[in-house]
Write an enzyme that holds these catalytic residues in place. Structure first.
Site, PDB file in Angstrom:
ATOM      1  N   GLN A  30      -4.883  -1.671   9.589  1.00 28.50           N
ATOM      2  CA  GLN A  30      -4.838  -2.984   8.947  1.00 28.50           C
ATOM      3  C   GLN A  30      -5.526  -4.025   9.822  1.00 28.50           C
ATOM      4  O   GLN A  30      -5.220  -4.156  11.010  1.00 28.50           O
ATOM      5  CB  GLN A  30      -3.374  -3.370   8.668  1.00 28.50           C
ATOM      6  CG  GLN A  30      -3.210  -4.664   7.871  1.00 28.50           C
ATOM      7  CD  GLN A  30      -3.757  -4.588   6.449  1.00 28.50           C
ATOM      8  OE1 GLN A  30      -3.739  -3.532   5.817  1.00 28.50           O
ATOM      9  NE2 GLN A  30      -4.272  -5.693   5.945  1.00 28.50           N
ATOM     10  N   LYS A  67       0.840  -1.202   0.000  1.00 28.35           N
ATOM     11  CA  LYS A  67       0.000   0.000   0.000  1.00 28.35           C
ATOM     12  C   LYS A  67       0.873   1.250   0.000  1.00 28.35           C
ATOM     13  O   LYS A  67       0.600   2.219  -0.715  1.00 28.35           O
ATOM     14  CB  LYS A  67      -0.942  -0.014   1.220  1.00 28.35           C
ATOM     15  CG  LYS A  67      -2.100  -1.008   1.050  1.00 28.35           C
ATOM     16  CD  LYS A  67      -2.829  -1.307   2.354  1.00 28.35           C
ATOM     17  CE  LYS A  67      -3.882  -2.398   2.101  1.00 28.35           C
ATOM     18  NZ  LYS A  67      -4.541  -2.887   3.311  1.00 28.35           N
ATOM     19  N   ASP A  95     -11.280   3.110   3.976  1.00 25.09           N
ATOM     20  CA  ASP A  95     -11.596   1.681   3.915  1.00 25.09           C
ATOM     21  C   ASP A  95     -13.105   1.445   3.782  1.00 25.09           C
ATOM     22  O   ASP A  95     -13.538   0.360   3.403  1.00 25.09           O
ATOM     23  CB  ASP A  95     -11.130   0.997   5.212  1.00 25.09           C
ATOM     24  CG  ASP A  95      -9.895   0.142   5.031  1.00 25.09           C
ATOM     25  OD1 ASP A  95      -9.693  -0.367   3.915  1.00 25.09           O
ATOM     26  OD2 ASP A  95      -9.143  -0.004   6.010  1.00 25.09           O
TER      27      ASP A  95
END
Ligand code: GUN
Length: 306
Positions: free
Chosen positions: A97, A53, A120
């Site tokens: 995460q 990422k 997200d």
């Protein structure tokens, strides 16, 4: 029949070039999109996702920063980092995460993320807006799958889509998005999961079969209708003594056997994975654009109104 390969990597490259151009345009207005990542613990798969990422951000011309906490970090330590990201004007997107070492902390941590930076799409407000079909950040993996289908000319409208897996990250939001009356949706959706009796009975009815179960070989050739489109979301590490790091990645689908039956299929790696990161860049760019518009005093921002 030998299935056409749906090349997520190529589609991702195409979209990342578009995002890079738009990022440069925004930078000319003195705004650099920024992504902040929090990694708790040392799960090897999570570590490699986070590295990918950050590399993608750098390639797109975006700012990224990472905070790592030990697996034993307390809830308070984790929430303090999220709050710092919330208040930092250089940060337009926040990514914690998942999974966290202590799963039980996940709802509180996600709840702490400012919805205006929730790239997200996991915050309850984002999920609610998504379910209602209102503008919001769409979760990256389901959104990436919709782009693979669209850019490959595969119509979902009127199709029977069978989703195998009900996670909050993939299966559940994807089933919802596909069922909406929208450009990307209008499908008839069946959601299967570990409690489904006779899984093959449902998968055999799929025009589009989406495997998001998180287990290798969940979908074998006998479970797929001739001419179906198969999207493989799985990323499973299987031991491989011949591989440099001792493992290789396989999806949830028995690729070679299913390829002989399907009309189109995504490979692993090189299918859905690169699209997830691409949609994260897309959402971070969008968040930075909205922050710039807010700063300029523009009205009508969807999160400011919510
Ligand atoms: N873990 C697996 N997929 C994802 C994702 O898309 N976002 C985050 N934050 N964690 C994940």
């Amino acid at each position: 029949m030998t299935a056409r390969i749906l090349d997520g990597k190529a589609i991702a490259q195409e979209m990342r070039a578009e995002i890079k151009t738009a990022t440069a345009r925004l930078q000319a207005e003195h705004v650099t999109p920024g992504l902040a990542v929090l990694l708790v613990g040392d799960n090897p798969a999570s570590r490699s996702y986070v590295t990918a990422k950050e590399k993608a951000c750098a390639e797109a011309g975006m700012h990224s920063e990472e905070v790592r906490l030990p697996a034993a970090a307390t809830r308070e330590q984790i929430l303090a980092v999220v709050q710092r990201f919330n208040l930092d004007p250089r940060v337009h997107g926040i990514l914690v995460q998942l999974p966290l070492p202590d799963h039980a902390m996940e709802p509180a941590v996600i709840d702490m993320i400012d919805p205006a930076k929730d790239v997200d799409g996991f915050h309850p407000l984002s999920v609610g807006r998504m379910m209602l079909g209102l503008p919001t950040f769409l979760p990256c993996t389901p959104h990436g799958i919709l782009h693979i289908l669209k850019r490959s000319g595969i119509r979902t409208s009127g199709a029977h889509v069978v989703v195998v897996g009900r996670s909050n990250i993939v299966g559940r939001p994807l089933a919802n998005m596909l069922s909406q009356k929208s450009e990307f949706g209008n499908a008839t959706v069946t959601m299967c999961h570990t409690g489904t009796r006779d899984l093959a009975k449902y998968t055999l009815q799929a025009d589009i079969l989406i495997a998001a179960a998180g287990r290798a070989r969940t979908i074998t050739a006998e479970m797929v209708r001739d001419g179906a489109v198969v999207i493989d979301v799985g990323v499973n590490r299987v031991p491989d003594p011949a591989a440099k790091n001792g493992f290789r990645l396989v999806g949830d689908v028995d690729f070679d056997a299913v390829r002989a039956k399907a009309a189109a299929i995504t490979p692993v790696p090189g299918g859905v994975g690169p699209m997830t990161i691409t949609m994260l860049l897309y959402n971070t760019l969008e968040s930075a654009r909205r922050a710039a518009a807010r700063r300029a005093g523009a009205q009508g921002d969807w999160l400011a109104r919510s």
